[in-house]
Design a protein around this motif. Structure first.
Motif, PDB file in Angstrom:
ATOM      1  N   THR A   1       0.715  -1.234   0.106  1.00 45.94           N
ATOM      2  CA  THR A   1      -0.002  -0.065  -0.051  1.00 45.94           C
ATOM      3  C   THR A   1       0.930   1.202   0.115  1.00 45.94           C
ATOM      4  OG1 THR A   1      -1.531  -1.055   1.228  1.00 45.94           O
ATOM      5  CG2 THR A   1      -1.964   0.935   0.979  1.00 45.94           C
ATOM      6  N   GLY A   2       1.873   1.269   1.013  1.00 50.13           N
ATOM      7  CA  GLY A   2       2.729   2.485   0.868  1.00 50.13           C
ATOM      8  C   GLY A   2       3.364   2.663  -0.517  1.00 50.13           C
TER       9      GLY A   2
ATOM     10  N   THR B   1      -8.302  -0.881   0.161  1.00 47.77           N
ATOM     11  CA  THR B   1      -7.371  -1.900   0.931  1.00 47.77           C
ATOM     12  C   THR B   1      -8.449  -3.030   1.353  1.00 47.77           C
ATOM     13  OG1 THR B   1      -5.600  -2.665   1.754  1.00 47.77           O
ATOM     14  CG2 THR B   1      -6.756  -1.016   2.876  1.00 47.77           C
TER      15      THR B   1
ATOM     16  N   ARG C   1      -3.592  -5.948   5.628  1.00 47.68           N
ATOM     17  CA  ARG C   1      -2.567  -5.310   6.201  1.00 47.68           C
ATOM     18  C   ARG C   1      -1.513  -4.829   5.234  1.00 47.68           C
ATOM     19  NH1 ARG C   1      -0.540  -4.633  11.347  1.00 47.68           N
ATOM     20  NH2 ARG C   1      -2.114  -5.963  12.190  1.00 47.68           N
ATOM     21  N   SER C   2      -0.971  -3.716   5.292  1.00 44.94           N
ATOM     22  CA  SER C   2       0.122  -3.573   4.119  1.00 44.94           C
ATOM     23  C   SER C   2       1.455  -4.230   4.381  1.00 44.94           C
ATOM     24  CB  SER C   2       0.630  -1.932   4.010  1.00 44.94           C
ATOM     25  OG  SER C   2       1.362  -1.660   3.182  1.00 44.94           O
TER      26      SER C   2
ATOM     27  N   TYR D   1       5.799  -0.018   4.719  1.00 40.15           N
ATOM     28  CA  TYR D   1       5.388   1.107   5.655  1.00 40.15           C
ATOM     29  C   TYR D   1       4.476   2.307   4.815  1.00 40.15           C
ATOM     30  CZ  TYR D   1       5.971   4.704   9.264  1.00 40.15           C
ATOM     31  OH  TYR D   1       5.545   5.936   9.915  1.00 40.15           O
ATOM     32  N   ILE D   2       3.547   2.553   5.547  1.00 42.38           N
ATOM     33  CA  ILE D   2       2.416   3.770   4.825  1.00 42.38           C
ATOM     34  C   ILE D   2       2.624   5.243   5.447  1.00 42.38           C
ATOM     35  CG2 ILE D   2       0.890   1.927   4.036  1.00 42.38           C
ATOM     36  CD1 ILE D   2      -0.932   2.790   6.413  1.00 42.38           C
ATOM     37  N   GLY D   3       3.243   5.294   6.636  1.00 40.09           N
ATOM     38  CA  GLY D   3       3.469   6.438   7.280  1.00 40.09           C
ATOM     39  C   GLY D   3       3.837   7.651   6.640  1.00 40.09           C
TER      40      GLY D   3
ATOM     41  N   GLU E   1      -6.346   0.934  12.085  1.00 35.97           N
ATOM     42  CA  GLU E   1      -5.481   1.850  12.235  1.00 35.97           C
ATOM     43  C   GLU E   1      -4.493   2.186  11.260  1.00 35.97           C
ATOM     44  OE1 GLU E   1      -4.968   3.476  15.464  1.00 35.97           O
ATOM     45  OE2 GLU E   1      -6.846   2.535  15.626  1.00 35.97           O
ATOM     46  N   GLU E   2      -4.438   1.462  10.354  1.00 38.21           N
ATOM     47  CA  GLU E   2      -3.529   2.025   8.967  1.00 38.21           C
ATOM     48  C   GLU E   2      -4.509   2.792   8.149  1.00 38.21           C
ATOM     49  OE1 GLU E   2      -2.381  -1.440   6.730  1.00 38.21           O
ATOM     50  OE2 GLU E   2      -0.635  -1.842   8.025  1.00 38.21           O
TER      51      GLU E   2
ATOM     52  N   VAL F   1      -4.228   6.084   9.443  1.00 35.93           N
ATOM     53  CA  VAL F   1      -3.090   6.796   9.136  1.00 35.93           C
ATOM     54  C   VAL F   1      -3.132   7.466   7.801  1.00 35.93           C
ATOM     55  CG1 VAL F   1      -0.537   6.661   8.424  1.00 35.93           C
ATOM     56  CG2 VAL F   1      -1.787   5.554  10.609  1.00 35.93           C
ATOM     57  N   ILE F   2      -3.825   6.725   6.693  1.00 37.78           N
ATOM     58  CA  ILE F   2      -4.031   7.200   5.470  1.00 37.78           C
ATOM     59  C   ILE F   2      -4.998   8.349   5.255  1.00 37.78           C
ATOM     60  CG2 ILE F   2      -4.805   6.532   3.249  1.00 37.78           C
ATOM     61  CD1 ILE F   2      -3.976   3.667   3.934  1.00 37.78           C
TER      62      ILE F   2
END
Length: 488
Positions: free
Chosen positions: A348-349, A378, A381-382, A385-387, A411-412, A415-416
């Motif tokens: 994803t990142g 999505t 889980r990616s 790292y996506i942050g 939680e991901e 963050v997005i």
């Protein structure tokens, strides 16, 4: 319309004004705005040897949570449980328990049979015994639903097609839930039409609990406006079992019957970033494409207004088409339908970095000075790292919407998502309910309606003041001209 009970307002405040349909439905159910239909409900659960004891415990938790959302009672919903493997055993009959507490206690005591998988035999038992008047079923009536929920994780050792048809012909609505290595064709042979609503699949028993809300909603009769389960942009007007949309003063209802326009839409570049990993599965990928096209239908697509781009990612990233290639909804939707499923990992990142570094650049059709919006979808889980990638996208001014399904990590998604997160992050357990997210997700190409209304009023006020000033200036000019003539 009946005033909304104060308790619902309190609960809605807790979940947020922009909560998902599932959250708003849960608030409505807790506040008593939603009652379950009078139903004779029988769970038919597979406890064959392929179902481990710990997994069987998770099935019982799922049953208990569905029961918790029902109106259980003699004149409301009656619940039975049939347990099967090579043989069939009635664990709870429709006449046994009249309270939720009694039902749930009985469910916790059920033990697995741990032999073969005679699913057809179990359906026959439900048809002949569990749904009989002797076992507590009510006489067939349009006011009483007959529902069977089958949970299985394997291929049946007997025929299910014919007996399931007899059950459906007898008026029993069948939901089929498959787990793990289940035979999907068998589920479709058992389930009622439409299959999209009656067949569910989960990868493991550990996530079966996520289907709870689906069944609570399925049995619920509610005020659709109060629960938020509608697609009206501004005002929802309730009617029995339905609703219609309206607009605030100064706004006009659009031809779609749900959107309102009070000012001109501004130009917007919209990019969909779609997860094409193997966990999505081909049949769900088709639902994702329908989800994209449902959002495209809401946009004002044209050369001067909304432009749309599409990027798919898995272990790598592939641009399906850039911004501005298609300037009509039909062309866009046809292109989306042709998208081929990649079926690999979940980077994803990497996908987010691609849209910031490549897709949203002038060379790929992005327009300087227009609103930039990304919809990131999505289902897991990616693997990277996506942050940092998400942070960069937001710092570039891209408004990020995060949509998660199934095993997506909430939680991901947060963050997005852009701020406020409640307006930009959406989650549902089931691919089939993504249509509800599409109804709620607003690519707000027009400013806030209240702001728009104020802007129009301010504009009219300024225009009036300018006209008055112009008249005064004309009068003063005439007076000056007269004075000049007298002096001369």
């Amino acid at each position: 319309m009946t005033p909304t009970p104060p308790l619902f307002l309190l609960l809605l405040g807790l979940v947020g004004a922009h909560a998902t349909a599932d959250q708003r439905m849960a608030a409505a159910m807790a506040a008593g705005l939603c009652k379950t239909r009078p139903t004779d409900l029988v769970f038919i659960i597979d406890s064959s040897r392929s179902v481990r004891p710990s997994e069987f415990e998770q099935v019982k938790v799922f049953l208990a949570k569905v029961i918790e959302g029902l109106d259980v009672g003699l004149n409301a919903t009656r619940v039975g449980v049939v347990n099967y493997a090579s043989r069939v055993q009635s664990e709870v009959s429709l006449k046994t328990h009249r309270t939720k507490a009694g039902l749930i206690k009985a469910v916790t005591k059920i033990e697995p049979l741990s032999t073969g998988t005679m699913t057809g035999l179990a359906i026959q038992f439900a048809l002949n015994i569990a749904f009989s008047e002797a076992e507590g079923a009510r006489v067939k009536s349009p006011d009483i639903n007959k529902v069977a929920i089958i949970v299985t994780d394997g291929r049946p050792q007997d025929n299910v097609k014919d007996v399931a048809k007899r059950a459906r012909d007898a008026g029993i609505e069948i939901f089929a839930i498959g787990v793990g290595r289940v035979d999907m064709s068998t589920l479709r042979q058992m389930a009622s039409d439409p299959l999209d609503d009656h067949v569910d699949y989960v990868e493991s028993y550990s996530v079966i609990e996520k289907l709870t809300k689906k069944f609570q909603v399925a049995f619920c009769v509610s005020d659709l406006c109060a629960t938020g389960d509608h697609d009206c942009e501004q005002v929802c007007i309730s009617s029995p079992g339905s609703y219609k949309c309206a607009c605030k003063d100064g706004f006009t209802l659009m031809d779609d019957g749900r959107s309102c326009r009070g000012c001109s839409n501004s130009a917007t570049d919209v990019v969909f970033l779609i997860d094409g990993s193997k966990s999505v599965r081909p049949e769900n990928f088709e639902l994702v494409k329908k989800f994209i096209n449902q959002i495209i239908d809401k946009l004002d697509v044209s050369e001067s207004q909304a432009h749309v781009g599409l990027v798919q990612y898995s272990s790598t990233v592939r641009q399906e088409f850039p911004l501005g290639r298609y300037n009509s909804k039909k062309e866009l939707k046809d292109a989306v339908k042709k998208m081929v499923y990649m079926e690999r990992g979940t980077m994803t990142g990497h996908g987010i970095r691609h849209i910031t570094d490549v897709t949203f650049t002038p060379g790929q059709g992005a327009r300087p000075g227009v609103t930039k919006v990304a919809v990131v979808f999505t289902d897991g889980r990616s693997q990277d790292y996506i942050g940092e990638a998400a942070k960069k996208a937001k710092e570039m001014g891209i408004r990020m919407h995060a949509v998660g399904v199934g095993n997506a990590v909430e939680e991901e998604l947060k963050v997005i998502a852009s701020e406020p997160i409640a307006e930009h992050y959406f989650y549902t357990a089931d691919f089939k309910t993504m249509t509800q997210i599409a109804k709620k997700l607003q690519i707000n190409v027009c400013p806030d309606p209240c702001e728009c209304d104020s802007l129009l009023k301010f504009q009219k006020k300024v225009e009036g003041a300018l006209q008055a000033l112009t008249k005064k200036l004309e009068t003063m000019s005439k007076r000056i001209a007269l004075l000049e003539n007298k002096i001369v």
